[in-house]
Design a protein around this motif. Structure first.
Motif, PDB file in Angstrom:
ATOM      1  N   LEU A 123       0.822  -1.214   0.000  1.00 30.75           N
ATOM      2  CA  LEU A 123       0.000   0.000   0.000  1.00 30.75           C
ATOM      3  C   LEU A 123       0.857   1.265   0.000  1.00 30.75           C
ATOM      4  N   SER A 124       2.090   1.158   0.497  1.00 31.35           N
ATOM      5  CA  SER A 124       2.983   2.319   0.559  1.00 31.35           C
ATOM      6  C   SER A 124       3.834   2.465  -0.695  1.00 31.35           C
ATOM      7  N   SER A 125       3.784   1.484  -1.586  1.00 36.02           N
ATOM      8  CA  SER A 125       4.664   1.479  -2.749  1.00 36.02           C
ATOM      9  C   SER A 125       4.289   2.562  -3.756  1.00 36.02           C
ATOM     10  N   ALA A 126       5.315   3.072  -4.439  1.00 30.62           N
ATOM     11  CA  ALA A 126       5.086   4.046  -5.512  1.00 30.62           C
ATOM     12  C   ALA A 126       4.681   3.352  -6.805  1.00 30.62           C
ATOM     13  N   TYR A 127       4.806   2.019  -6.858  1.00 29.07           N
ATOM     14  CA  TYR A 127       4.449   1.261  -8.050  1.00 29.07           C
ATOM     15  C   TYR A 127       3.012   0.749  -7.926  1.00 29.07           C
ATOM     16  N   PRO A 128       2.273   0.663  -9.034  1.00 29.01           N
ATOM     17  CA  PRO A 128       0.897   0.152  -8.976  1.00 29.01           C
ATOM     18  C   PRO A 128       0.875  -1.347  -8.690  1.00 29.01           C
ATOM     19  N   ILE A 129       0.403  -1.704  -7.515  1.00 28.67           N
ATOM     20  CA  ILE A 129       0.431  -3.095  -7.074  1.00 28.67           C
ATOM     21  C   ILE A 129      -0.930  -3.495  -6.515  1.00 28.67           C
ATOM     22  N   ALA A 130      -1.379  -4.686  -6.902  1.00 26.18           N
ATOM     23  CA  ALA A 130      -2.584  -5.294  -6.329  1.00 26.18           C
ATOM     24  C   ALA A 130      -2.199  -6.618  -5.689  1.00 26.18           C
ATOM     25  N   LEU A 131      -2.763  -6.893  -4.532  1.00 25.83           N
ATOM     26  CA  LEU A 131      -2.546  -8.156  -3.835  1.00 25.83           C
ATOM     27  C   LEU A 131      -3.833  -8.973  -3.906  1.00 25.83           C
ATOM     28  N   VAL A 132      -3.717 -10.187  -4.395  1.00 24.00           N
ATOM     29  CA  VAL A 132      -4.892 -11.045  -4.590  1.00 24.00           C
ATOM     30  C   VAL A 132      -4.682 -12.349  -3.831  1.00 24.00           C
ATOM     31  N   THR A 133      -5.653 -12.709  -3.020  1.00 23.29           N
ATOM     32  CA  THR A 133      -5.664 -14.024  -2.384  1.00 23.29           C
ATOM     33  C   THR A 133      -6.600 -14.917  -3.179  1.00 23.29           C
ATOM     34  N   MET A 134      -6.047 -15.995  -3.730  1.00 18.04           N
ATOM     35  CA  MET A 134      -6.849 -16.903  -4.544  1.00 18.04           C
ATOM     36  C   MET A 134      -6.667 -18.318  -4.024  1.00 18.04           C
ATOM     37  N   ALA A 135      -7.759 -18.924  -3.614  1.00 20.68           N
ATOM     38  CA  ALA A 135      -7.719 -20.274  -3.076  1.00 20.68           C
ATOM     39  C   ALA A 135      -7.205 -21.257  -4.113  1.00 20.68           C
ATOM     40  N   SER A 136      -6.520 -22.271  -3.624  1.00 20.44           N
ATOM     41  CA  SER A 136      -6.005 -23.308  -4.512  1.00 20.44           C
ATOM     42  C   SER A 136      -6.741 -24.614  -4.276  1.00 20.44           C
ATOM     43  N   PRO A 137      -7.368 -25.183  -5.301  1.00 13.09           N
ATOM     44  CA  PRO A 137      -8.026 -26.483  -5.132  1.00 13.09           C
ATOM     45  C   PRO A 137      -7.041 -27.593  -4.816  1.00 13.09           C
ATOM     46  N   ASP A 146      -9.724 -33.621 -12.452  1.00 11.29           N
ATOM     47  CA  ASP A 146     -10.392 -33.066 -13.616  1.00 11.29           C
ATOM     48  C   ASP A 146     -10.048 -31.585 -13.772  1.00 11.29           C
ATOM     49  N   ASP A 147      -9.501 -31.198 -14.952  1.00 13.24           N
ATOM     50  CA  ASP A 147      -9.041 -29.835 -15.167  1.00 13.24           C
ATOM     51  C   ASP A 147     -10.171 -28.821 -15.018  1.00 13.24           C
ATOM     52  N   GLU A 148     -11.326 -29.102 -15.636  1.00  9.02           N
ATOM     53  CA  GLU A 148     -12.425 -28.159 -15.561  1.00  9.02           C
ATOM     54  C   GLU A 148     -12.930 -28.017 -14.130  1.00  9.02           C
ATOM     55  N   HIS A 149     -12.866 -29.100 -13.367  1.00 16.41           N
ATOM     56  CA  HIS A 149     -13.289 -29.039 -11.974  1.00 16.41           C
ATOM     57  C   HIS A 149     -12.368 -28.115 -11.187  1.00 16.41           C
ATOM     58  N   LEU A 150     -11.053 -28.195 -11.456  1.00 18.30           N
ATOM     59  CA  LEU A 150     -10.105 -27.308 -10.784  1.00 18.30           C
ATOM     60  C   LEU A 150     -10.404 -25.858 -11.123  1.00 18.30           C
ATOM     61  N   CYS A 151     -10.743 -25.585 -12.377  1.00 13.82           N
ATOM     62  CA  CYS A 151     -11.098 -24.228 -12.778  1.00 13.82           C
ATOM     63  C   CYS A 151     -12.297 -23.728 -11.992  1.00 13.82           C
ATOM     64  N   ARG A 152     -13.312 -24.574 -11.864  1.00 14.05           N
ATOM     65  CA  ARG A 152     -14.522 -24.156 -11.171  1.00 14.05           C
ATOM     66  C   ARG A 152     -14.255 -23.906  -9.690  1.00 14.05           C
ATOM     67  N   GLN A 153     -13.224 -24.559  -9.125  1.00 13.53           N
ATOM     68  CA  GLN A 153     -12.923 -24.402  -7.714  1.00 13.53           C
ATOM     69  C   GLN A 153     -12.087 -23.153  -7.438  1.00 13.53           C
ATOM     70  N   SER A 154     -11.649 -22.453  -8.464  1.00 10.67           N
ATOM     71  CA  SER A 154     -10.868 -21.247  -8.261  1.00 10.67           C
ATOM     72  C   SER A 154     -11.723 -20.200  -7.559  1.00 10.67           C
ATOM     73  N   VAL A 155     -11.246 -19.693  -6.432  1.00 13.92           N
ATOM     74  CA  VAL A 155     -12.007 -18.742  -5.637  1.00 13.92           C
ATOM     75  C   VAL A 155     -11.107 -17.579  -5.239  1.00 13.92           C
ATOM     76  N   ILE A 156     -11.521 -16.355  -5.595  1.00 16.28           N
ATOM     77  CA  ILE A 156     -10.813 -15.165  -5.138  1.00 16.28           C
ATOM     78  C   ILE A 156     -11.360 -14.795  -3.772  1.00 16.28           C
ATOM     79  N   ARG A 157     -10.486 -14.736  -2.769  1.00 13.36           N
ATOM     80  CA  ARG A 157     -10.927 -14.469  -1.405  1.00 13.36           C
ATOM     81  C   ARG A 157     -10.374 -13.156  -0.862  1.00 13.36           C
ATOM     82  N   GLY A 158      -9.582 -12.469  -1.637  1.00 15.16           N
ATOM     83  CA  GLY A 158      -9.063 -11.179  -1.211  1.00 15.16           C
ATOM     84  C   GLY A 158      -8.540 -10.395  -2.391  1.00 15.16           C
ATOM     85  N   PHE A 159      -8.763  -9.083  -2.404  1.00 17.31           N
ATOM     86  CA  PHE A 159      -8.313  -8.242  -3.514  1.00 17.31           C
ATOM     87  C   PHE A 159      -8.140  -6.828  -2.965  1.00 17.31           C
ATOM     88  N   VAL A 160      -6.898  -6.356  -2.900  1.00 13.20           N
ATOM     89  CA  VAL A 160      -6.620  -5.026  -2.383  1.00 13.20           C
ATOM     90  C   VAL A 160      -5.535  -4.389  -3.241  1.00 13.20           C
TER      91      VAL A 160
END
Length: 224
Positions: A123-137, A146-160
């Motif tokens: 948050l203090s950086s001079a560079y444009p940075i986003a922090l994302v928490t994404m759950a891992s199946p 199953d590849d498609e099942h892993l895709c469906r399990q992708s969950v974003i749980r934080g974004f700042v």
């Protein structure tokens, strides 16, 4: 605040998908492809970079949000079982960002969130940075191969993101989406996902290639 607030040990040398045991390298690659596919479903056009000459960048591409100028995205993935990302990783990422063009948003994606110190540095950086928490199946006990099942399990749980990232994604609105309304008071972040809104509308989900499909690694990073 973004993050899955759990402590513990780093990912072990092997993990299991369904009945198959895979190495830590395979786990990392799978997670990177999962992250790329998730962002592409939100309208981005990213590719996994990877390899020894990736200059610290795991994925790269463009993101065109509705009624907004297209911009570049450079990102790094951190796949740990229960370890949050601290200040040292964010400072290293600032070094990567110092070599990028000014129209590039830097994104750090982690399975288990970020420490308070890590968030503060971003948050203090001079560079444009986003922090994302994404759950891992790959860390869930009921995952399948199953590849498609892993895709469906992708969950974003934080974004700042920080102030420098406002010109890129400042119009994003983040909302919690609970899986079970009977558990909304629980502190466990596994009970909810993050819904992204742009100008009051949920971001469109577009067709994307399978998240685990191998892509030709192309390094777009600017050289120092």
């Amino acid at each position: 605040m973004a993050g899955i607030w759990r402590l513990g040990r780093p990912l072990l040398r092997t993990a299991h998908i369904g009945r198959r045991c895979i190495s830590t390298v395979e786990v990392g690659t799978t997670y990177e492809n999962l992250v790329v596919a998730t962002f592409n479903q939100l309208g981005a056009a990213l590719e996994r970079v990877g390899g020894t000459s990736d200059n610290g960048i795991d994925f790269y591409g463009r993101w065109a949000l509705p009624n907004h100028s297209e911009f570049f995205v450079a990102g790094q993935c951190k796949h740990y079982e229960r370890k949050k990302i601290g200040p040292s990783v964010i400072r290293e990422w600032e070094g990567v960002m110092s070599r990028q063009d000014t129209d590039t948003l830097g994104v750090v994606v982690a399975t288990s969130g970020f420490t308070t110190g890590g968030v503060h540095v971003a948050l203090s950086s001079a560079y444009p940075i986003a922090l994302v928490t994404m759950a891992s199946p790959l860390l869930e006990p009921k995952q399948t191969a199953d590849d498609e099942h892993l895709c469906r399990q992708s969950v974003i749980r934080g974004f700042v993101w920080n102030r420098a990232a406002e010109p890129f994604i400042g119009r994003l609105v983040i909302a919690k989406k609970h899986f079970d309304v009977r558990k909304v008071e629980l502190a466990d972040p596994a009970e909810f996902a993050i819904q992204l809104f742009w100008d009051g509308q949920p971001l469109p989900v577009v067709s994307a290639p399978p998240c685990l499909a191998e892509q030709s690694p192309t390094v777009h990073a600017a050289q120092p």
